[in-house]
Design a protein around this motif. Structure first.
Motif, PDB file in Angstrom:
ATOM      1  N   GLU A  34       0.830  -1.207   0.000  1.00 34.31           N
ATOM      2  CA  GLU A  34       0.000   0.000   0.000  1.00 34.31           C
ATOM      3  C   GLU A  34       0.863   1.256   0.000  1.00 34.31           C
ATOM      4  N   HIS A  78       2.338   1.619  -3.400  1.00 30.34           N
ATOM      5  CA  HIS A  78       1.274   2.062  -4.301  1.00 30.34           C
ATOM      6  C   HIS A  78       1.004   3.545  -4.120  1.00 30.34           C
ATOM      7  N   LYS A 126       1.575   8.272  -7.805  1.00 27.30           N
ATOM      8  CA  LYS A 126       1.684   9.696  -8.122  1.00 27.30           C
ATOM      9  C   LYS A 126       2.201   9.896  -9.545  1.00 27.30           C
ATOM     10  N   TYR A 129      11.103  11.394 -11.206  1.00 28.01           N
ATOM     11  CA  TYR A 129      10.552  12.153 -10.089  1.00 28.01           C
ATOM     12  C   TYR A 129      10.549  11.389  -8.767  1.00 28.01           C
ATOM     13  N   HIS A 176       3.577  19.361 -15.917  1.00 23.60           N
ATOM     14  CA  HIS A 176       4.087  18.021 -15.656  1.00 23.60           C
ATOM     15  C   HIS A 176       3.285  17.446 -14.503  1.00 23.60           C
ATOM     16  N   LYS A 177       3.581  16.163 -14.194  1.00 21.99           N
ATOM     17  CA  LYS A 177       2.874  15.572 -13.062  1.00 21.99           C
ATOM     18  C   LYS A 177       3.224  16.342 -11.785  1.00 21.99           C
ATOM     19  N   VAL A 193       3.947  15.429  -8.958  1.00 19.70           N
ATOM     20  CA  VAL A 193       5.060  14.870  -8.176  1.00 19.70           C
ATOM     21  C   VAL A 193       6.407  15.418  -8.657  1.00 19.70           C
ATOM     22  N   ILE A 210      -7.085   3.040   1.316  1.00 20.42           N
ATOM     23  CA  ILE A 210      -7.022   1.693   0.765  1.00 20.42           C
ATOM     24  C   ILE A 210      -8.365   1.333   0.134  1.00 20.42           C
ATOM     25  N   ASN A 230      -8.718   2.804  -3.162  1.00 20.64           N
ATOM     26  CA  ASN A 230      -7.891   2.043  -4.088  1.00 20.64           C
ATOM     27  C   ASN A 230      -8.595   0.799  -4.600  1.00 20.64           C
ATOM     28  N   ASP A 233     -11.193   1.667  -7.003  1.00 22.26           N
ATOM     29  CA  ASP A 233     -10.610   1.993  -8.299  1.00 22.26           C
ATOM     30  C   ASP A 233     -10.337   0.725  -9.112  1.00 22.26           C
ATOM     31  N   LYS A 234      -9.909  -0.338  -8.443  1.00 19.92           N
ATOM     32  CA  LYS A 234      -9.670  -1.607  -9.141  1.00 19.92           C
ATOM     33  C   LYS A 234     -11.000  -2.191  -9.607  1.00 19.92           C
ATOM     34  N   ASN A 255     -11.984  -0.652 -12.723  1.00 14.93           N
ATOM     35  CA  ASN A 255     -11.274  -1.197 -13.883  1.00 14.93           C
ATOM     36  C   ASN A 255     -11.897  -2.499 -14.372  1.00 14.93           C
ATOM     37  N   LYS A 296     -10.584   9.711 -15.428  1.00  8.80           N
ATOM     38  CA  LYS A 296     -10.528   8.515 -16.273  1.00  8.80           C
ATOM     39  C   LYS A 296     -11.518   8.625 -17.416  1.00  8.80           C
TER      40      LYS A 296
END
Lengths: 156, 829
Positions: free
Chosen positions: A50, A53, A58, A96, B422-423, B425, B666, B669, B672-673, B676, B713
């Motif tokens: 986790e 992930h 990011k 990054y 850019h991203k 991050v 979590i 997350n 999100d799966k 998909n 998405k």
């Protein structure tokens, strides 16, 4: 446009280049040209999927995450493979995220031609990574002293 | 300092990280982490030929304050002029110049000065360079690389002194004429970009040996009406909302082209109060060569024909809006927005950041050394503590802190709306590197930036609040999670939905996701510890059906209990865990439905679904891989459950988030799966957050992430399909294939439209003051909930506005977007 006046951080290390060279002399297509997998090293044994992930997403959605395991104990041994959906996300993670901290350790990333069954296991003599066998410092995040130091038989 | 370009020497410092002595002598064995590069390093400077040395000297121009710039310029000019007949050297130098100008914008004035000196020594060489850059400008414009074109023009601006007549002004004039043309056909984004390119070149001409204020004035007259125009999305792009103005209100929500126009006008209108203000902040490295430059040959301006159109995605060009994190009323640590220096610094820094994203270490080095690339008086020396700035600067000196100017520019990109170049991050990583490179200088500067943003949270755009949380937690994770939390103690009594309290809660939540609860608890002061519940410290969530209450239920089946059907739910858990046949699982689920019916539950299927989804969550609780393999295994059944109804899909989302209540990141997350796998749909995710997640949800970072990830998405998919459709030709596909594609695209657009409607309707209702559903909630919390709803509405209107804008031809589809948002209407929020 390709940058020519500074080094890139998303270039692969010489690891695969050397392996390739060792194996054949004929030029082959670059296996990393469209790589969408990263090898991630120097993780703590305690870092979870986790956490990985959380950081690596990011740079884009993660398709698959394979934890590196000690081949005897089947516990995390400090590396993993992160697979993205795109090559660009992979390069971005190199640029990054590689060299930044996860779980308070500087992690190392490298482009990888793709995970294959079996590669999730450490190749060191004690089941972990080779580097942990030869390491002679004390690293609490990676099982204390290196594997060789932990063996009861004196070196030599 | 400044030796980073020496490739192999510094190498991929970021990749290797730790630095310092790394290898013990006895270590000969290679392993997974070994890339061996130390062994392969060659000595870089041995047997270097003249061309390579010239390239190296050119690339490192102006980097070291220890080398006098005149010496470097002389060295470069002499080497080039005296080896001009050496074709290899000539080409090497030209290519180096061409690359440097577009890759390292800070160095342009210095390179231009070197070329002026070259021209004074060898006019033919000067002409060659001038012509090559003329060609480069032409090529970049034709290909639509507008930033590169801008930088080449900037270089040519520095060469204005070796050009006959009005020189570059002719080109700038035609660019502005073109901008006016684009404005006439409503291409506001591109029009403003072109004006920007023309106007930002002007100060560099003014700072060159041949400045002409009157020509600049004429150009400004032409650009003024263009820069007054507002983009249709502009009101949604402002980083702050409402009437609050944390800095000069004239810069508030104003696009940069307008600010530049005003700054140039006021610069030309009156003498700047300090020599380093205005154009004075730019370097003048040619100054000591002025006598030589006097008699140098002048050449005709190379012809640059503007393309009839630019191959760029015009609809996606958004105006840039000013943003700053430093606005101290007493100490001006960054130039004020309504000052030309502000625009000039920002522009050069942003280009450097944008272009060199392949090496954040190099970018960070540039930003730390920014004072090398401007007028020597423009900045106060590095790392002067904030409280000593006034005293150190004296009455005449600059109070602009180089660290603040750099940090400010990075945040302007991190907080750019609608999205960064850019991203996100990437910007995180630059800030991290800056702190590593110069902690004493940068850390206090970042601290003040954080306090500024925290102070203004109530007026900050909602999306930016979440970006702030994301950056802050990630940044702290790189520095041992240390922050002076105590200074926000008094805000702990605020309601959870207050933006400040929500920020604290969100930051801790995100820190935990990057680390773990016990660790984070150890980094915060006592009053904050209760914000992290004990449940968060547990390794796995509790399986709610696994309780004593359950056993009681079995014994006294009519007694009320928290979780009924525990026995059966546990049977489901064991059946799924033991990989039993679907039929066996179905039988237990049917039993649950039956029991639920008997006990009068309104929706008996609900109970069964919850038991099943919760079981999957619990089996997969160990890790993401576990839950993924469990979902994969139960895919068919989950799909069937999801297909029962939209409510069923929404409920799946709810069961997952309820299981992961204490670690919602979590849960998000996992959802999100499931998305998909098409087990849940985008609409189910969005509706669950906006209708079922509780009225505090909008202040939760995971809720934001769920909705924005899902909507992104969908929008990305539509955008990609539209782009693909445009290049699909009848030659490559059969008519049937094309028809199927169009049908899929239409379906995607219908889905997009439904999402937009769902989001807009739900958020409008939530922001409506007459909402009576929030009974029992204090007035203050209620007001903040409405505030969040308005903020979300603004953010998602923007996201959909962008998505719609990129759809060039909107095919008419029944049930498509029914409400087309007019961004101007959002301004009132």
């Amino acid at each position: 446009m390709p940058i020519t006046t500074v080094q890139r951080l998303d270039a692969p290390s010489s690891y695969f280049e050397k392996r390739e060279r060792r194996r054949s002399t004929s030029p082959k297509p670059d296996p990393l040209k469209d790589a969408s997998t990263l090898y991630v090293g120097n993780l703590s044994f305690y870092t979870t999927e986790e956490q990985i992930h959380e950081l690596f997403s990011k740079c884009g959605e993660i398709k698959r995450l394979v934890m590196g395991l000690d081949r005897f104990t089947k516990t995390p041994c400090g590396f993993c493979f992160v697979e993205y959906y795109t090559h660009k996300d992979t390069l971005d993670a190199m640029k990054y995220i590689g060299g930044t901290k996860l779980d308070e350790r500087i992690i190392r990333t490298d482009l990888d031609p793709g995970f294959k069954e079996g590669r999730q296991y450490g190749r060191g003599p004690t089941g972990g990574q080779v580097r942990d066998y030869y390491r002679d410092d004390y690293d609490p995040g990676r099982g204390g002293y290196g594997g060789r130091e932990q063996r009861p038989v004196a070196k030599g | 300092m400044g030796d980073y370009y020496r490739g192999r020497e510094e190498g991929r410092g970021g990749g290797k990280g730790g630095g310092g002595p790394r290898r013990s002598q006895k270590r000969r064995h290679r392993d997974d982490d070994d890339d061996d590069k130390e062994y392969r390093r060659s000595r870089p400077y041995e047997r270097e030929d003249t061309a390579s040395r010239l390239r190296r000297d050119t690339i490192s121009i102006a980097e070291s304050p220890l080398t006098k710039i005149e010496d470097t310029i002389n060295l470069i000019a002499n080497t080039f002029a005296s080896n001009y007949d050496n074709e290899e050297l000539r080409n090497t130098f030209l290519n180096t110049l061409l690359s440097l100008v577009v890759e390292q914008p800070f160095k342009i004035p210095f390179l231009a000065a070197a070329v002026l000196v070259i021209n004074s020594q060898n006019a033919e060489a000067g002409k060659l360079i001038l012509d090559e850059f003329g060609k480069a400008a032409q090529a970049y414009l034709t290909e639509g690389f507008l930033t590169s074109a801008k930088l080449v023009l900037r270089f040519l601006a520095g060469l204005q002194g070796m050009v006959e007549g009005d020189g570059l002004y002719l080109v700038l004039g035609s660019i502005v004429d073109q901008a006016a043309g684009y404005l006439a056909v409503e291409e506001v984004g591109l029009a403003l970009d072109l004006v920007w390119i023309a106007l930002i070149t002007v100060p560099y001409i003014l700072a060159s040996p041949k400045s002409d204020n009157s020509l600049a004035g004429e150009l400004l007259k032409k650009t003024s009406p263009i820069t007054e125009v507002k983009h249709r999305m502009q009101s949604l792009l402002s980083p702050f909302t409402g009437g609050y103005a944390p800095y000069d209100p004239r810069a508030q929500g104003t696009h940069n082209a307008r600010i530049l126009q005003l700054n140039l006008e006021s610069y030309l209108g009156s003498e700047p109060s300090r020599p380093f203000h205005g154009v004075g902040c730019l370097p003048r490295p040619y100054e000591s060569f002025l006598p030589e430059l006097e008699g140098a040959t002048k050449h005709p301006m190379p012809e640059i024909t503007l393309p009839s159109d630019y191959p760029v995605d015009k609809s996606s060009i958004m105006p840039n809006i000013y943003f700053s994190v430093f606005a101290d009323p007493n100490v001006e640590t960054v130039p004020p927005p309504l000052g030309l220096a502000s625009t000039l610094f920002r522009d050069a820094i942003v280009d450097t950041i944008d272009t060199l994203d392949c090496n954040r270490l190099v970018v960070s080095r540039f930003l730390i050394e920014i004072d090398c690339y401007f007028s020597p008086n423009a900045f106060i020396k590095r790392a002067v503590p904030f409280d000593r700035v006034i005293e150190t600067a004296g009455p005449e000196g600059s109070t602009w802190k180089p660290e603040d100017v750099a940090v400010d520019a990075i945040f302007s990109q991190l907080y750019k709306l609608p999205g960064p170049n850019h991203k996100l991050v990437y910007y995180h990583s630059i800030l991290t590197e800056l702190c590593k490179l110069a902690p004493a200088a940068v850390a206090p500067s970042l601290g003040r930036a954080i306090r500024f943003m925290y102070k203004n949270l109530e007026s900050m755009d909602t999306e930016l609040i979440y970006r702030f949380v994301d950056w802050f937690s990630h940044h702290l994770s790189n520095f041992g999670f240390t922050w002076k939390w105590a200074e926000w103690n008094e805000n702990l009594t605020l309601p959870d939905v207050h933006p400040k309290k929500a920020f604290i809660l969100g930051a801790l939540e995100k820190e935990i996701r990057l680390s773990f609860a016990t660790r984070i608890k150890g980094t915060i002061p006592d009053p904050y510890k209760e914000l992290i519940s004990e449940a968060k410290e547990k390794e796995q969530p509790h399986f709610k059906y696994d309780s004593e209450v359950g056993r009681d239920y079995k014994q006294f089946s009519d007694s009320p209990s928290d979780e009924p059907f525990c026995k059966e739910a546990k049977e489901v858990l064991h059946a799924v865990a033991d990989k039993k046949e679907d039929a066996e699982v179905d039988a237990i689920l049917a039993k649950i439905v039956e029991l639920a019916k008997e006990s009068g539950v309104a929706d008996p299927l609900f109970v069964a679904r919850d038991a099943y989804v919760t079981a999957i969550c619990h089996i997969g609780a160990k890790s993401l891989s576990h839950v993924l393999s469990c979902i994969e295994r139960c895919k068919e059944k989950l799909l069937a459950i999801g297909n029962e109804s939209p409510d069923a899909r929404r409920q799946i989302v709810g069961s997952v988030l309820s299981y992961w209540e204490d670690q919602p990141g979590i849960g998000a997350n996992v959802v999100d799966k499931l998305l998909n796998y098409s087990i849940v749909t985008p609409l189910s995710v969005v509706e669950w957050v906006l209708h079922d997640a509780g009225n505090k949800a909008l202040s939760h970072t995971h809720a934001w992430e769920m909705v924005s990830t899902t909507i992104n998405k969908v929008n990305t998919r539509v955008r990609q399909m539209v782009a693909a459709r445009q290049v699909m030709s009848i030659n490559d596909y059969t008519e049937e294939q094309l028809a199927v594609y169009v049908q899929t695209l239409n379906a995607a657009e219908i889905e997009q439209g439904m999402l937009l409607t769902a989001v807009t309707d739900a958020l409008t209702a939530m922001s409506d003051s007459s909402d009576e559903m929030n009974g029992g909630i204090d007035v203050e919390s209620k007001a903040w909930m409405q505030w969040w709803a308005k903020g979300w509405l603004r953010a998602f209107s923007r996201k959909f506005g962008v998505a719609e804008g990129t759809v060039v031809e909107q095919p008419v589809a029944d049930g498509g977007p029914s409400t087309r948002l007019d961004p101007e209407d959002m301004d009132t929020m």
